[in-house]
Design an enzyme around this catalytic site. Structure first.
Site, mmCIF file in Angstrom:
data_model
loop_
_atom_site.group_PDB
_atom_site.id
_atom_site.type_symbol
_atom_site.label_atom_id
_atom_site.label_comp_id
_atom_site.label_asym_id
_atom_site.label_seq_id
_atom_site.Cartn_x
_atom_site.Cartn_y
_atom_site.Cartn_z
ATOM 1 N N TRP A 114 0.923 -12.282 -3.178
ATOM 2 C CA TRP A 114 0.297 -11.129 -2.516
ATOM 3 C C TRP A 114 0.102 -11.444 -1.035
ATOM 4 C CZ3 TRP A 114 0.842 -6.708 -4.694
ATOM 5 C CH2 TRP A 114 0.142 -5.589 -4.233
ATOM 6 N N MET A 119 3.193 2.675 -1.662
ATOM 7 C CA MET A 119 3.560 3.445 -2.854
ATOM 8 C C MET A 119 2.343 3.675 -3.754
ATOM 9 S SD MET A 119 7.352 1.747 -3.370
ATOM 10 C CE MET A 119 7.924 2.597 -4.838
ATOM 11 N N ASN A 128 0.797 -1.235 0.000
ATOM 12 C CA ASN A 128 0.000 0.000 0.000
ATOM 13 C C ASN A 128 0.829 1.285 0.000
ATOM 14 O OD1 ASN A 128 -2.763 -1.089 0.177
ATOM 15 N ND2 ASN A 128 -2.055 -1.919 2.127
ATOM 16 N N GLU A 170 -6.251 -1.457 -13.277
ATOM 17 C CA GLU A 170 -7.699 -1.718 -13.382
ATOM 18 C C GLU A 170 -8.451 -0.626 -14.139
ATOM 19 O OE1 GLU A 170 -8.921 -2.605 -9.351
ATOM 20 O OE2 GLU A 170 -7.311 -4.073 -9.100
ATOM 21 N N GLU A 205 0.144 -10.437 -8.391
ATOM 22 C CA GLU A 205 -0.520 -10.431 -7.062
ATOM 23 C C GLU A 205 -1.112 -11.809 -6.760
ATOM 24 O OE1 GLU A 205 -3.375 -7.224 -6.739
ATOM 25 O OE2 GLU A 205 -2.121 -5.842 -7.871
HETATM 26 O O1 G3I Z 1 -3.449 1.809 7.446
HETATM 27 C C1 G3I Z 1 -4.818 2.031 7.789
HETATM 28 C C2 G3I Z 1 -4.980 2.088 9.251
HETATM 29 O O2 G3I Z 1 -4.288 3.209 9.742
HETATM 30 C C3 G3I Z 1 -6.469 2.173 9.579
HETATM 31 O O3 G3I Z 1 -6.641 2.133 10.953
HETATM 32 C C4 G3I Z 1 -7.213 1.007 8.945
HETATM 33 C C5 G3I Z 1 -8.715 1.059 9.190
HETATM 34 O O4 G3I Z 1 -9.431 0.428 8.160
HETATM 35 O O5 G3I Z 1 -7.008 1.044 7.576
HETATM 36 C C6 G3I Z 1 -5.638 0.918 7.230
HETATM 37 O O6 G3I Z 1 -5.518 0.987 5.851
HETATM 38 C C7 G3I Z 1 -5.934 -0.152 5.139
HETATM 39 C C8 G3I Z 1 -4.752 -0.698 4.366
HETATM 40 O O7 G3I Z 1 -5.173 -1.732 3.514
HETATM 41 C C9 G3I Z 1 -3.642 -1.212 5.272
HETATM 42 O O8 G3I Z 1 -4.107 -2.293 6.013
HETATM 43 C C10 G3I Z 1 -7.029 0.266 4.197
HETATM 44 O O9 G3I Z 1 -8.189 0.616 4.953
HETATM 45 C C11 G3I Z 1 -7.350 -0.850 3.259
HETATM 46 O O10 G3I Z 1 -8.264 -0.370 2.262
HETATM 47 C C12 G3I Z 1 -6.101 -1.320 2.558
HETATM 48 O O11 G3I Z 1 -6.454 -2.396 1.723
HETATM 49 C C13 G3I Z 1 -5.553 -2.656 0.672
HETATM 50 C C14 G3I Z 1 -6.297 -2.578 -0.665
HETATM 51 O O12 G3I Z 1 -5.430 -2.991 -1.717
HETATM 52 C C15 G3I Z 1 -6.749 -1.158 -0.937
HETATM 53 O O13 G3I Z 1 -5.649 -0.285 -1.092
HETATM 54 C C16 G3I Z 1 -4.979 -4.068 0.874
HETATM 55 O O14 G3I Z 1 -4.136 -4.044 2.024
HETATM 56 C C17 G3I Z 1 -4.161 -4.472 -0.357
HETATM 57 O O15 G3I Z 1 -3.785 -5.826 -0.241
HETATM 58 C C18 G3I Z 1 -5.006 -4.322 -1.601
HETATM 59 O O16 G3I Z 1 -4.239 -4.669 -2.710
HETATM 60 C C19 G3I Z 1 -4.888 -4.584 -3.982
HETATM 61 C C20 G3I Z 1 -3.843 -4.147 -4.989
HETATM 62 O O17 G3I Z 1 -3.258 -2.944 -4.562
HETATM 63 C C21 G3I Z 1 -4.473 -3.997 -6.388
HETATM 64 N N1 G3I Z 1 -5.113 -5.228 -6.790
HETATM 65 C C22 G3I Z 1 -6.117 -5.745 -5.838
HETATM 66 C C23 G3I Z 1 -5.478 -5.932 -4.457
HETATM 67 C C24 G3I Z 1 -6.502 -6.468 -3.480
HETATM 68 O O18 G3I Z 1 -7.536 -5.553 -3.283
#
Ligand code: G3I
Length: 393
Positions: A350, A107, A105, A198, A302
């Site tokens: 992933w 970058m 996340n 996407e 991923e």
């Molecule tokens: O870091 C915050 C934290 O401070 C907060 O308390 C918490 C509350 O919800 O959220 C945290 O952030 C989350 C972050 O992951 C870190 O855990 C975000 O809400 C959450 O939306 C985020 O999800 C990521 C998602 O992409 C959206 O960016 C997933 O970790 C990540 O694995 C996922 O990866 C994506 C690829 O980038 C693109 N392809 C699909 C793949 C799966 O969705």
């Protein structure tokens, strides 16, 4: 007196019994459930204790040593900085098995583009520093993605032209910044970017803030800006369901043809590969072949394999674990044998433990190669076999 002696002996035997069962008891994980019991010794170096758990195995080969192309996994700056037992174990496995890293996340736009003409690259810089110290390449992920937009940009009140100027500034500043990072031999550390992630929704252009503000051709501009900022970095288009959705696959191939006809730079396609244990089947080799036929680099970017998408099991079964092993093997095998070596950009997992996955839902999904104790699952054995060219069919 005799009673006292007998009690003492009994107590001693019980004490021995307890400590010996602690050593010999199956070290089986709570598969699918959170566990903080980390066993730092149980990495994939073959020293994995024989736990008797049918979902685990004693791995003897590290992934990066099996493949002729880079093998990646995801990281975060905070986990790399942490010296907790858990994160030291994670880093031990990372350094042993992988030679490419992607920021899960850190970058993404939402993390880096903090305000108008304002950027915070500190998390990415920490990841790059770790890569430099430990000999990894970094795959940049992802410059433009509709699910990672900072709040301020979502509510940006400027004109469309001003919006576009912000995106151009962000893309160029980010790519140029990370182009500066070099290893001790002077080679770039961030060797590639998922430039647009996407863009398609099925076979149509997805309606997003970017398409609404900049028009459906926004992706072309973004690729051009990235190239202007760094003439050498590899530029990828990344998407999910490329293997499972033929309409989307064809739309992507059409986009590549259009780019090539019109001189828009693109170097590779990222096939995310968020799969199920039984999907896709015959489409998988066909899709890898189709994407490979573009002549571009191909990145399995991923990879994970769900075993419980129908939510019909409450604990991992031997049947599902075996099906997952085969699906990982199929990905490794088809990627290794179909994609020409010069186009093999690498294969990226992933996540590490099941509980770290974006798919983790409290304990009823097990999509990754390591269980919640970082022990190596038979899914890993499947991937190793596939990378070794063993046909799973
Ligand atoms: O870091 C915050 C934290 O401070 C907060 O308390 C918490 C509350 O919800 O959220 C945290 O952030 C989350 C972050 O992951 C870190 O855990 C975000 O809400 C959450 O939306 C985020 O999800 C990521 C998602 O992409 C959206 O960016 C997933 O970790 C990540 O694995 C996922 O990866 C994506 C690829 O980038 C693109 N392809 C699909 C793949 C799966 O969705």
């Amino acid at each position: 007196m005799n009673v006292l002696r007998t009690l003492t002996v009994l107590f001693f035997i019980m004490f021995l019994g307890c400590s010996s069962s602690g050593d010999d008891a199956p070290q089986g994980p709570i598969v699918g459930g959170p566990s903080d019991d980390i066993d730092p010794g149980s990495t994939d170096d073959g020293s994995n204790p024989d736990s008797g758990d049918p979902f685990l195995y004693n791995a003897t080969q590290d992934l990066k040593d099996v493949a002729d192309f880079p093998i990646g996994n995801i990281v975060s700056a905070s986990k790399l900085a942490s010296t907790s037992t858990e994160n030291e174990t994670f880093k031990g496995i990372l350094n042993a098995e992988y030679n490419s890293i992607t920021a899960e996340n850190d970058m993404k736009m939402a993390n880096m583009f903090t305000g108008q003409d304002t950027y915070d690259f500190s998390d990415g810089d920490a990841i790059v520093a770790y890569a430099k110290e430990n000999g990894f390449r970094v795959h940049g992920h992802a410059l433009i993605w509709h699910q990672s937009i900072p709040n301020w940009l979502n509510s940006f009140a400027g004109t469309d032209e001003e919006f576009e100027a912000q995106i151009e500034g962000y893309v160029k500043a980010t790519v140029a910044h990370f182009a500066e990072a070099k290893d001790t031999g002077g080679n770039p550390i961030v060797t590639s970017w998922d430039v647009v992630n996407e863009y398609f929704d099925g076979s149509s252009v997805r309606s997003t803030l970017f398409s609404q503000r900049m028009g459906n051709d926004y992706h072309k501009k973004v690729f051009q800006w990235a190239r202007e900022a760094d003439p050498d970095v590899k530029l990828f288009y990344n998407d999910y369901n490329i293997a499972g959705e033929v309409g989307k696959r064809n739309a992507i191939i059409g986009m590549v043809n259009d780019f090539q006809t019109n001189g828009i730079p693109i170097d590779g396609i990222g096939m995310q590969m968020h799969l199920n244990h039984d999907w896709p089947t015959s489409d998988l080799p066909t899709a890898i072949q189709d994407i490979s036929d573009t002549g571009l680099l191909v990145h399995v970017s991923e990879l994970d394999v769900k075993v419980n998408y129908g939510d019909d099991i409450t604990e991992l079964t031997e049947e599902r674990a075996a099906a997952q092993e085969v699906q990982f093997q199929r990905v490794g095998y088809y990627y290794t044998t179909i994609v020409p070596a010069a186009q093999q950009y690498g294969l990226t997992l992933w996540g590490f433990r099941d509980r770290d996955s974006w798919l983790y839902d409290g304990g009823s999904e097990w999509p990754l190669l390591y269980d919640n104790d970082f022990d190596t699952k038979i899914a890993h054995r499947g991937l190793v076999a596939g990378l070794n060219g063993e046909n799973p069919e």
